[in-house]
Design a protein around this motif. Structure first.
Motif, PDB file in Angstrom:
ATOM      1  N   ALA A  15      -2.987  -4.438  -0.336  1.00 47.13           N
ATOM      2  CA  ALA A  15      -1.838  -4.382   1.259  1.00 47.13           C
ATOM      3  C   ALA A  15      -2.135  -3.632   2.014  1.00 47.13           C
ATOM      4  CB  ALA A  15      -0.718  -3.731   0.354  1.00 47.13           C
ATOM      5  N   THR A  27       3.914   2.763   5.316  1.00 48.91           N
ATOM      6  CA  THR A  27       4.236   2.151   4.742  1.00 48.91           C
ATOM      7  C   THR A  27       3.154   2.053   2.737  1.00 48.91           C
ATOM      8  OG1 THR A  27       6.004   0.718   5.120  1.00 48.91           O
ATOM      9  CG2 THR A  27       4.644  -0.037   2.587  1.00 48.91           C
ATOM     10  N   SER A  28       1.772   1.022   3.514  1.00 47.49           N
ATOM     11  CA  SER A  28       1.031   1.209   2.561  1.00 47.49           C
ATOM     12  C   SER A  28       0.247   2.230   2.694  1.00 47.49           C
ATOM     13  CB  SER A  28      -0.340   0.030   3.347  1.00 47.49           C
ATOM     14  OG  SER A  28      -0.497   0.504   4.532  1.00 47.49           O
ATOM     15  N   VAL A  44      -4.138  -5.240   4.471  1.00 50.77           N
ATOM     16  CA  VAL A  44      -3.172  -6.180   5.800  1.00 50.77           C
ATOM     17  C   VAL A  44      -2.663  -5.601   6.630  1.00 50.77           C
ATOM     18  CG1 VAL A  44      -1.648  -7.994   5.745  1.00 50.77           C
ATOM     19  CG2 VAL A  44      -3.576  -7.683   3.810  1.00 50.77           C
ATOM     20  N   LEU A  45      -1.807  -4.387   6.316  1.00 50.53           N
ATOM     21  CA  LEU A  45      -0.852  -3.617   7.412  1.00 50.53           C
ATOM     22  C   LEU A  45      -1.462  -2.218   7.963  1.00 50.53           C
ATOM     23  CD1 LEU A  45       1.989  -3.304   4.257  1.00 50.53           C
ATOM     24  CD2 LEU A  45       1.008  -5.162   6.318  1.00 50.53           C
ATOM     25  N   LEU A  99       0.809 -11.861  -3.472  1.00 51.76           N
ATOM     26  CA  LEU A  99       0.280 -11.108  -4.162  1.00 51.76           C
ATOM     27  C   LEU A  99       0.810 -11.747  -5.349  1.00 51.76           C
ATOM     28  CD1 LEU A  99       0.565  -7.982  -2.948  1.00 51.76           C
ATOM     29  CD2 LEU A  99      -1.358  -8.972  -3.820  1.00 51.76           C
ATOM     30  N   MET A 127       2.209 -11.788   2.790  1.00 51.72           N
ATOM     31  CA  MET A 127       1.286 -11.074   1.378  1.00 51.72           C
ATOM     32  C   MET A 127       1.776 -11.012   0.026  1.00 51.72           C
ATOM     33  SD  MET A 127      -0.021  -6.632   2.391  1.00 51.72           S
ATOM     34  CE  MET A 127       2.240  -6.471   2.116  1.00 51.72           C
ATOM     35  N   PHE A 145       0.931   5.727   2.349  1.00 48.92           N
ATOM     36  CA  PHE A 145       2.069   6.565   1.438  1.00 48.92           C
ATOM     37  C   PHE A 145       1.806   6.052  -0.135  1.00 48.92           C
ATOM     38  CE2 PHE A 145       3.813   8.620   5.006  1.00 48.92           C
ATOM     39  CZ  PHE A 145       4.400   9.689   4.500  1.00 48.92           C
ATOM     40  N   SER A 146       1.881   4.131   0.677  1.00 56.01           N
ATOM     41  CA  SER A 146       2.231   3.883  -1.667  1.00 56.01           C
ATOM     42  C   SER A 146       0.662   4.221  -1.818  1.00 56.01           C
ATOM     43  CB  SER A 146       2.457   2.251  -0.752  1.00 56.01           C
ATOM     44  OG  SER A 146       3.704   2.351  -0.413  1.00 56.01           O
ATOM     45  N   PHE A 185      10.919   0.829   2.836  1.00 52.71           N
ATOM     46  CA  PHE A 185       9.067   0.961   3.412  1.00 52.71           C
ATOM     47  C   PHE A 185       9.398  -0.570   3.768  1.00 52.71           C
ATOM     48  CE2 PHE A 185       6.343   3.238   0.371  1.00 52.71           C
ATOM     49  CZ  PHE A 185       7.318   4.749   0.317  1.00 52.71           C
ATOM     50  N   HIS A 186       7.548  -0.693   4.797  1.00 55.44           N
ATOM     51  CA  HIS A 186       7.941  -2.221   5.210  1.00 55.44           C
ATOM     52  C   HIS A 186       7.108  -3.367   4.320  1.00 55.44           C
ATOM     53  CE1 HIS A 186      11.285  -1.081   7.942  1.00 55.44           C
ATOM     54  NE2 HIS A 186      11.196  -0.008   7.904  1.00 55.44           N
ATOM     55  N   PHE A 187       6.792  -3.159   2.882  1.00 57.76           N
ATOM     56  CA  PHE A 187       5.770  -4.457   2.470  1.00 57.76           C
ATOM     57  C   PHE A 187       6.125  -5.225   3.092  1.00 57.76           C
ATOM     58  CE2 PHE A 187       4.390  -0.543  -0.434  1.00 57.76           C
ATOM     59  CZ  PHE A 187       3.433  -0.468  -0.413  1.00 57.76           C
ATOM     60  N   MET A 224       5.910  -3.096  -5.168  1.00 54.76           N
ATOM     61  CA  MET A 224       6.193  -3.307  -3.234  1.00 54.76           C
ATOM     62  C   MET A 224       7.876  -3.579  -2.948  1.00 54.76           C
ATOM     63  SD  MET A 224       2.652  -4.424  -2.186  1.00 54.76           S
ATOM     64  CE  MET A 224       0.864  -3.805  -3.018  1.00 54.76           C
ATOM     65  N   CYS A 280      -4.261  -4.073  -5.200  1.00 57.73           N
ATOM     66  CA  CYS A 280      -3.671  -4.949  -5.535  1.00 57.73           C
ATOM     67  C   CYS A 280      -3.065  -3.608  -3.277  1.00 57.73           C
ATOM     68  CB  CYS A 280      -1.903  -5.282  -5.707  1.00 57.73           C
ATOM     69  SG  CYS A 280      -2.642  -6.049  -6.653  1.00 57.73           S
ATOM     70  N   PHE A 281      -3.149  -2.593  -3.780  1.00 59.22           N
ATOM     71  CA  PHE A 281      -2.444  -1.337  -3.313  1.00 59.22           C
ATOM     72  C   PHE A 281      -3.685  -1.170  -2.304  1.00 59.22           C
ATOM     73  CE2 PHE A 281       0.611  -0.236  -5.940  1.00 59.22           C
ATOM     74  CZ  PHE A 281       2.022  -0.593  -5.305  1.00 59.22           C
ATOM     75  N   GLN A 314      -0.715  -2.729  11.521  1.00 56.09           N
ATOM     76  CA  GLN A 314       1.004  -2.826  11.426  1.00 56.09           C
ATOM     77  C   GLN A 314       1.518  -1.248  12.172  1.00 56.09           C
ATOM     78  OE1 GLN A 314       1.475  -5.575  12.575  1.00 56.09           O
ATOM     79  NE2 GLN A 314      -0.648  -7.147  11.385  1.00 56.09           N
ATOM     80  N   MET A 321      -4.585  -2.829 -10.165  1.00 49.83           N
ATOM     81  CA  MET A 321      -3.526  -2.280  -9.726  1.00 49.83           C
ATOM     82  C   MET A 321      -3.164  -1.712  -8.487  1.00 49.83           C
ATOM     83  SD  MET A 321      -0.278  -0.309 -10.498  1.00 49.83           S
ATOM     84  CE  MET A 321      -1.308   1.331 -10.298  1.00 49.83           C
ATOM     85  N   PRO A 328      -1.092  -6.402 -13.536  1.00 51.74           N
ATOM     86  CA  PRO A 328      -0.732  -5.360 -12.715  1.00 51.74           C
ATOM     87  C   PRO A 328      -0.799  -5.985 -11.553  1.00 51.74           C
ATOM     88  CG  PRO A 328      -3.510  -4.707 -14.305  1.00 51.74           C
ATOM     89  CD  PRO A 328      -2.560  -6.899 -14.981  1.00 51.74           C
ATOM     90  N   ALA A 388       8.715  -3.259  11.608  1.00 52.84           N
ATOM     91  CA  ALA A 388       8.166  -2.460  11.932  1.00 52.84           C
ATOM     92  C   ALA A 388       6.937  -2.933  10.679  1.00 52.84           C
ATOM     93  CB  ALA A 388       8.366  -1.964  10.262  1.00 52.84           C
ATOM     94  N   GLY A 389       6.271  -4.558  11.369  1.00 55.07           N
ATOM     95  CA  GLY A 389       5.157  -4.949  10.640  1.00 55.07           C
ATOM     96  C   GLY A 389       4.559  -5.200   9.601  1.00 55.07           C
ATOM     97  N   ALA A 436       5.242  -0.366   9.343  1.00 54.16           N
ATOM     98  CA  ALA A 436       3.883  -1.282   7.867  1.00 54.16           C
ATOM     99  C   ALA A 436       2.640  -0.413   7.479  1.00 54.16           C
ATOM    100  CB  ALA A 436       3.980  -2.476   8.048  1.00 54.16           C
ATOM    101  N   ALA A 443       1.939  -4.515  -8.778  1.00 55.56           N
ATOM    102  CA  ALA A 443       1.866  -3.634  -7.982  1.00 55.56           C
ATOM    103  C   ALA A 443       3.088  -4.049  -7.053  1.00 55.56           C
ATOM    104  CB  ALA A 443       0.580  -4.502  -7.993  1.00 55.56           C
TER     105      ALA A 443
END
Lengths: 665, 213
Positions: free
Chosen positions: B54, B145-146, B57-58, A277, A273, B148-149, A260-262, A251, B50-51, B61, B47, A243, A267-268, B142, A247
């Protein structure tokens, strides 16, 4: 209408992929025509494609892995030739093509060779060793296999239509982000792994449930064969780690598709990361691969030493220790990225500690052989070759786990040599050992020993000639993934490695010849007893190949080495009156898996090329498949007791004649 | 298996000390299905984590864009939470109704669950659409991003759950409370409750912690 797809996707200017693609296409067409003309299609459809029998699915997994091994091996040959000739010249491959080749080689070898090979062997053997009729979720099992096949198909499509990733096998951002990889290569990579990853997760859930919930009477945890234990550990890791991959790739895809900006630079977003991961999945992944191989070696060493496995319980403990520690070492993949000495030290120590349970295993295998009557059959040769090779690979691994050493050697050819040392010497040798060992169980005849031994020796020697020079080149400062180079000191080592590759290739050819020769001589190599090696665990208690229901009765287990125990008390069981047979319920074949994979292929391809109407079509198809499957009224069929009795009688008569023959001698 | 046999075996097997509980053989199908589905749910939660990671972390940002405290509307989130928690209750009622083979209460429970799920999704959709309209879409920073995800991933699961719920109702309508239908119902209920648990995490980590910052 067709998204980004147009004629420019086909590389007319590059002869190598075009010729390779054309050859593969012709081969596929020829096989298809042969199948249809000979009238094999209904047989293939009914007996294999729609089969939910774990043994058939296992065989199909191994077949897929073998075919992909040839593809990944061709990539390897091309790379070795390139590095041998690319001294102060461009070599014969353009840089972009070379980058695609090493990315595809890594991706294919890990995801579509090693994974399907070990999952195939686990599927084939674990239910038999547990003494049960099937895995926990037979139809899901078929879905898992066919999704893996979809992933493999997509990777191969990238050879001719479009391109593959040029990013290395883990597609590190920001290189894999849209701004630096605007083509479809990374999309091919991500979607094929996403789809096959779902298949792998499904297989993992299935096998975990099978081992934990479906064991025959008396099969307590501490009576399970080692291969079942390592299967359990490996699949627990799959369930916990895959999983994370899903994920992470999701991303990356969101970054690429929707801005997006993972992991972007702007944009950060945070590139580190991704590293964390991907390696939180990636490091357990190597144990997912090698643990089943450890299980295979345990079975092989114990069988061919004629002794119970030495230190069974310490082996179980070591397996589960590896399972846990494997999640605490991922950071050693980026010691050099500035995490600081404290963090590096902790992860360095964790990475070294994992060598301890592995060492326990090595000693247990050695002590199993000590004092045993060792038979050097082909599977045993692979096992002994593994022990030597894997120790070298493991020791260089411990070396790399020392942060200061890693600062010198990371991303060098030394690292490349190290992980090939453990993956080939561990996983691939294990897969070959398992292949030779269980082949008679799957097909009812043994493989030719002479060609098998030849294959072993060529592969074994070829391996050393190829990869020892890479260690040296790494020590001399050569980094990985070099398209060409100007340092004269590296040249001889690259030439030796290329020669080693030739020897390895002879090993592969021997293995193919072995298969052909064995199939031709199958009558002479026939195994009527179901127990050609004098085995110890339950898979040998049934006929070869086993009937669809595996066992007429669930065997009653009374200790470790269940079948050895039964053979020891054979005379008593032979005297007893014939048992009363019952009807057996088995799951009905289902095209669900194949249909799912069909829609997944369409959807994956459409997503790669941004063909949105086709994506929707694929999605609707997938849901429709789900509903149709849910609407089935009869998902099982009955094998009547008479039929079970008839099948079992043949099996028993063979065994009785054998036992009485042994009695007269 | 009788006790005497087990005790007898315990003495014959030197590795076992004391009373041995013999493994009785393969588990019944219902247990196997539920067990396998639990394993799947655990993997799904990995799973999600993980989000979550993320997002951790973000979260800061923002790249000059809005912070969490500037865009979250606590009232909406409270309604969403109530809807989802209530739907878990009605889903439980539907499960009980299925177990006692009561069609009326089953359909009623499932319908209410479905409506509550749809309300939840509608509110979430409105929140997302509003943010995008103001220029605070997921590609703004970012952090967004995180956000919304993670929230979207949960929403996607709820949507799949609603689709599954409707399929379940159709199944009961067409096939009745057959054993395999009941097993699927059990899995669906587990899935729906698990989404609740994940939402509690989202609610706490994203909205509560995010508003404070």
């Amino acid at each position: 209408m067709l998204g980004k797809l147009d004629w420019s996707a086909i590389p007319f200017d590059q002869p190598i992929p075009l010729i390779a693609g054309a050859v593969v296409l012709v081969a596929i067409l020829a096989v298809l025509i042969w199948v249809v003309v000979k009238g094999h299609l209904p047989y293939l459809w009914q007996e294999w494609i729609t089969s939910v029998d774990h043994k058939r699915i296992g065989v199909m997994y191994i077949l897929l892995a073998s075919v992909m091994l040839l593809r990944g091996g061709s990539d390897a040959i091309m790379m070795r030739i390139q590095q041998a000739v690319a001294f102060q010249s461009q070599g014969y491959l353009p840089p972009e093509h070379y980058n695609q080749i090493f990315s595809a080689h890594g991706t294919i070898m890990i995801f579509f060779v090693a994974m399907p090979f070990v999952i195939g062997l686990m599927n084939l053997i674990v239910p038999l060793q547990l003494g049960v009729r099937d895995v926990a979720f037979p139809t899901l099992n078929s879905v898992g296999f066919w999704l893996t096949a979809t992933g493999a198909l997509l990777v191969n499509l990238s050879l001719v239509i479009g391109e593959f990733a040029r990013t290395g096998w883990l597609a590190f951002p920001p290189l894999s982000e849209l701004s630096y990889s605007p083509g479809v290569g990374v999309d091919y990579y991500a979607w094929s792994l996403q789809i096959s990853g779902v298949g792998t997760l499904v297989a993992g859930i299935n096998l975990v449930t099978t081992v934990l919930k479906l064991r025959t009477r008396g099969m307590n945890y501490l009576r399970m064969p080692m291969f079942c234990w390592t299967t359990l550990a490996s699949n627990l890791l799959i369930v916990a780690a895959f999983p994370i991959l899903t994920a992470t790739l999701a991303m990356l895809l969101l970054d690429r598709y929707l801005g997006f900006h993972f992991f972007t630079n702007e944009a950060g977003g945070n590139v580190m990361m991704f590293m964390n991961l991907i390696w939180a999945w990636g490091h357990p992944e190597v144990y997912i691969l090698v643990l089943p191989a450890f299980g295979i070696f345990s079975e092989v060493v114990s069988t061919f030493s004629g002794k119970a496995l030495f230190g069974y319980r310490s082996m179980v403990l070591a397996t589960m220790a590896i399972c846990v520690i494997s999640f605490m070492v991922w950071l050693h993949h980026f010691f050099t990225m500035g995490a600081g000495p404290d963090v590096n030290a902790i992860f360095g120590i964790a990475s070294m500690i994992i060598a301890v349970p592995t060492g326990v295993k090595i000693y247990n295998w050695l002590f199993t052989m000590y004092g045993g009557r060792v038979r050097f059959t082909t599977p045993m040769l692979w096992a002994v070759g593994f022990m030597v090779t894997f120790i070298i690979g493991g020791l260089t691994g411990v070396l790399l786990a020392v942060p200061p050493a890693d600062f010198m050697l990371h991303n060098s050819m030394f690292l490349v040599a190290h992980f090939h040392n453990v993956i080939i010497g561990g996983v691939l040798f294990g897969a070959f050992a398992g292949f030779e060992y269980w082949f008679p169980k799957a097909f009812g005849f043994r493989l030719d020993e002479r060609w098998g031994k030849a294959a072993f020796w060529f592969t074994f020697l070829g391996f050393y000639v190829t990869f020892v020079p890479l260690y040296v080149a790494g020590m001399l400062g050569m980094t990985r993934r070099m398209q060409h180079y100007d340092v004269a000191a590296w040249r001889p080592w690259m030439l030796i490695a290329a020669a080693g590759m030739a020897v390895l290739t002879i090993g592969v050819i021997c293995q193919i010849v072995q298969l052909v020769v064995s199939i031709r001589n199958r009558e002479a190599l026939r195994d009527r007893t179901g127990d050609p090696w004098d085995g110890r665990s339950l898979e040998w208690a049934t006929s070869s190949p086993p009937p669809v229901f595996n066992f007429a009765f669930h065997p009653d287990v009374r200790g470790e080495d269940a079948y050895w125990d039964m053979k020891a008390h054979a005379q008593q069981s032979l005297d007893s009156s014939p048992p009363e047979y019952h009807d057996i319920e088995m799951p009905r074949n289902s095209p669900t898996g194949f249909v799912c994979a069909f829609f997944a292929t369409i959807m994956g391809f459409a997503l790669i090329w941004h063909i949105w109407w086709m994506v929707i079509l694929g999605g609707i198809g997938a849901f429709a498949t789900f509903v149709v499957f849910a609407w089935r009224d009869h998902d099982e069929y009955i094998i009547p007791a008479d039929e079970v009795a008839a099948i079992e009688r043949v099996n028993l008569e063979e065994r009785h004649s054998l036992v009485s023959m042994a009695g007269t001698v | 298996m009788s006790m005497t046999v087990a005790a007898d075996r315990a003495t014959s097997d030197p590795h076992h000390i004391g009373l041995v509980i013999e493994h009785p053989g393969p588990a019944p199908k219902r247990t196997v299905t539920a067990y396998g589905f639990w394993v799947f749910l655990l993997s799904d939660i990995v799973m999600f984590s993980c989000f979550f990671a993320a997002h951790a972390v973000l979260a800061d940002q923002t790249a000059g864009g809005p912070k969490g405290s500037e865009i979250f509307e606590q009232r909406n989130v409270a309604i969403e939470t109530v809807c989802l928690l209530l739907s878990s209750f009605t889903c439980g009622m539907a499960s009980i109704a299925a177990d006692v083979r009561n069609r009326f209460w089953f359909y009623l429970g499932m319908t209410v669950t479905c409506v509550l799920g749809l309300i939840f999704l509608a509110i979430e959709f409105r929140e997302f659409a509003g943010l995008v309209a103001r220029g605070y879409g997921p590609s703004r920073s970012a952090f967004l991003t995180s956000f919304f995800s993670l929230v979207g991933c949960h929403g996607l699961h709820v949507s799949a759950g609603v689709l599954w719920l409707l399929t379940m109702m159709a199944q009961v309508f067409a096939k009745g409370f057959r054993a395999d239908v009941l097993r699927r119902m059990m899995c669906f209920a587990l899935f729906w409750h698990a989404l609740d648990i994940v939402w509690v995490g989202v609610f706490s980590v994203v909205y509560l912690l995010g508003s404070g910052a």
